[in-house]
Design an enzyme around this catalytic site. Sequence first.
Site, PDB file in Angstrom:
ATOM      1  N   GLY A  46       0.820  -1.202   0.000  1.00 34.43           N
ATOM      2  CA  GLY A  46       0.000   0.000   0.000  1.00 34.43           C
ATOM      3  C   GLY A  46       0.859   1.259   0.000  1.00 34.43           C
ATOM      4  N   GLY A  72      -1.325  -1.020   9.318  1.00 35.52           N
ATOM      5  CA  GLY A  72      -1.676   0.409   9.211  1.00 35.52           C
ATOM      6  C   GLY A  72      -0.952   1.143   8.098  1.00 35.52           C
ATOM      7  CG  LEU A  73      -2.614   1.581   4.820  1.00 38.70           C
ATOM      8  CD1 LEU A  73      -3.557   2.718   4.441  1.00 38.70           C
ATOM      9  CD2 LEU A  73      -2.467   0.607   3.653  1.00 38.70           C
ATOM     10  CG  ASN A 127      -6.685  -0.404   0.830  1.00 38.71           C
ATOM     11  OD1 ASN A 127      -7.843  -0.688   1.123  1.00 38.71           O
ATOM     12  ND2 ASN A 127      -5.664  -0.577   1.651  1.00 38.71           N
ATOM     13  CB  CYS A 130      -6.887   0.039   4.859  1.00 42.60           C
ATOM     14  SG  CYS A 130      -5.722  -0.491   6.142  1.00 42.60           S
ATOM     15  CG  ASN A 192      -8.508  -4.833   2.529  1.00 38.96           C
ATOM     16  OD1 ASN A 192      -7.838  -5.461   3.376  1.00 38.96           O
ATOM     17  ND2 ASN A 192      -8.078  -3.724   1.967  1.00 38.96           N
ATOM     18  N   GLY A 244      -8.240 -15.889   1.423  1.00 42.27           N
ATOM     19  CA  GLY A 244      -8.068 -17.264   1.881  1.00 42.27           C
ATOM     20  C   GLY A 244      -7.638 -18.264   0.829  1.00 42.27           C
ATOM     21  CB  THR A 266      -2.678 -14.934   4.556  1.00 42.57           C
ATOM     22  OG1 THR A 266      -3.326 -13.678   4.831  1.00 42.57           O
ATOM     23  CG2 THR A 266      -2.144 -15.521   5.844  1.00 42.57           C
TER      24      THR A 266
HETATM   25  C1  FMN Z   1       0.147  -8.201   6.640  1.00 43.48           C
HETATM   26  C2  FMN Z   1      -0.899  -7.737   5.690  1.00 43.48           C
HETATM   27  C3  FMN Z   1      -0.799  -6.471   5.094  1.00 43.48           C
HETATM   28  C4  FMN Z   1      -1.767  -6.024   4.191  1.00 43.48           C
HETATM   29  N1  FMN Z   1      -1.631  -4.803   3.602  1.00 43.48           N
HETATM   30  C5  FMN Z   1      -2.540  -4.399   2.674  1.00 43.48           C
HETATM   31  C6  FMN Z   1      -2.382  -3.160   1.979  1.00 43.48           C
HETATM   32  O1  FMN Z   1      -1.407  -2.418   2.170  1.00 43.48           O
HETATM   33  N2  FMN Z   1      -3.335  -2.799   1.077  1.00 43.48           N
HETATM   34  C7  FMN Z   1      -4.423  -3.604   0.807  1.00 43.48           C
HETATM   35  O2  FMN Z   1      -5.264  -3.237  -0.014  1.00 43.48           O
HETATM   36  N3  FMN Z   1      -4.579  -4.794   1.429  1.00 43.48           N
HETATM   37  C8  FMN Z   1      -3.679  -5.192   2.350  1.00 43.48           C
HETATM   38  N4  FMN Z   1      -3.833  -6.414   2.966  1.00 43.48           N
HETATM   39  C9  FMN Z   1      -4.997  -7.267   2.626  1.00 43.48           C
HETATM   40  C10 FMN Z   1      -4.639  -8.330   1.593  1.00 43.48           C
HETATM   41  O3  FMN Z   1      -4.150  -7.750   0.397  1.00 43.48           O
HETATM   42  C11 FMN Z   1      -5.859  -9.229   1.283  1.00 43.48           C
HETATM   43  O4  FMN Z   1      -6.922  -8.426   0.823  1.00 43.48           O
HETATM   44  C12 FMN Z   1      -6.358 -10.000   2.490  1.00 43.48           C
HETATM   45  O5  FMN Z   1      -5.279 -10.424   3.300  1.00 43.48           O
HETATM   46  C13 FMN Z   1      -7.210 -11.208   2.100  1.00 43.48           C
HETATM   47  O6  FMN Z   1      -6.509 -12.114   1.293  1.00 43.48           O
HETATM   48  P1  FMN Z   1      -5.724 -13.406   1.903  1.00 43.48           P
HETATM   49  O7  FMN Z   1      -6.704 -14.137   2.794  1.00 43.48           O
HETATM   50  O8  FMN Z   1      -5.292 -14.205   0.720  1.00 43.48           O
HETATM   51  O9  FMN Z   1      -4.576 -12.882   2.702  1.00 43.48           O
HETATM   52  C14 FMN Z   1      -2.873  -6.867   3.881  1.00 43.48           C
HETATM   53  C15 FMN Z   1      -2.965  -8.146   4.471  1.00 43.48           C
HETATM   54  C16 FMN Z   1      -1.997  -8.594   5.351  1.00 43.48           C
HETATM   55  C17 FMN Z   1      -2.127  -9.970   5.950  1.00 43.48           C
END
Ligand code: FMN
Length: 303
Positions: A46, A72-73, A127, A130, A192, A244, A266
């Site tokens: 982000g 927190g970005l 985004n 968040c 998200n 997921g 993740t």
């Molecule tokens: C550590 C971490 C940091 C993340 N940072 C951002 C971000 O900067 N911007 C954003 O749009 N989503 C962010 N996400 C959300 C992920 O991009 C994603 O939408 C969310 O984790 C669901 O997908 P997943 O279950 O495959 O992880 C973050 C997720 C995690 C776990």
Amino acid sequence: MAALNVNINNLELKNPVMTASGTFGYGLEFADFVPLDGIGGIIVKGTTLSPREGNDYPRMAETPHGMLNCVGLQNKGVDYFCNNIYPQIKGIDTNMIVNVSGSSPDDYAECAARINTLEHIPAIELNISCPNVKDGGMAFGVTCEGASSVVRAVRARYDKTLIVKLSPNVTNIADIARACEAEGADSVSLINTLMGMSIDIERRRSRLSIGTGGLSGPAVKPVALRMVWQVARAVKIPVIGLGGISTASDAIEFLMAGATAVEIGTANFIDPAVTIKVRDGIGEWLDVHGCSSVTEIIGALKD
Ligand SMILES: Cc1cc2nc3c(=O)[nH]c(=O)nc-3n(C[C@H](O)[C@H](O)[C@H](O)COP(=O)(O)O)c2cc1C
């Protein structure tokens, strides 16, 4: 071998598997573990107009089949990205996409306008979802008016592919998706993280510094899949599904629910090569089932 290429409006992906923002750094960090040019797209950390420190620690907690984060970005701001990161990633042979966040529509638009000048960044992902920042972030993604105001401001100053990332922390995600489409979004991505909490009962404190965090990982997949299915039926623009996903069959579920492409977040923390394994697994499934192109299974869910 079945063809794996898909299009997100004008954006051509060599395969439908991308990395999710915040879970794959700027891509370079993973270069020793996975061939970056084999991934359909890399959505980088982000980025905001001004630098952000992020939240205090602790900002991650493990939960059953998932994790909570409240990072927190944290980032060094868009100018640092343009001057220092972009020169390092612009040669990577895949779609390098920047995830943009902000605290006002103008903030988002200014950040997007600066990225618009970068030749090798073909798309941004806004985004508006968040859950871990006080100012802006998810606030825009939970009402149609908020989402519209950001997309309208950005669309006026960004002419490449505009993906809008939706929040699952809403009552009717299809309405928000339609609002983004009406303002000129080229695609929506979802989900998200889901707002959650975990408490350390011995300390009687939250496991996260700001109390709550965003839940991600396999635990959120059924919720994400349901929302992707709802949104894919509500809009005409391509939908990108995530939440997921850690196996090829997870990804195929999202494609059948109507997603044109998927993102993996993740699961990269568990297996840094998961994207390539999912890509290959989709190809094998298509071959076994006699499909000549991945497009044959997009939205192929039967009633
Ligand atoms: C550590 C971490 C940091 C993340 N940072 C951002 C971000 O900067 N911007 C954003 O749009 N989503 C962010 N996400 C959300 C992920 O991009 C994603 O939408 C969310 O984790 C669901 O997908 P997943 O279950 O495959 O992880 C973050 C997720 C995690 C776990």
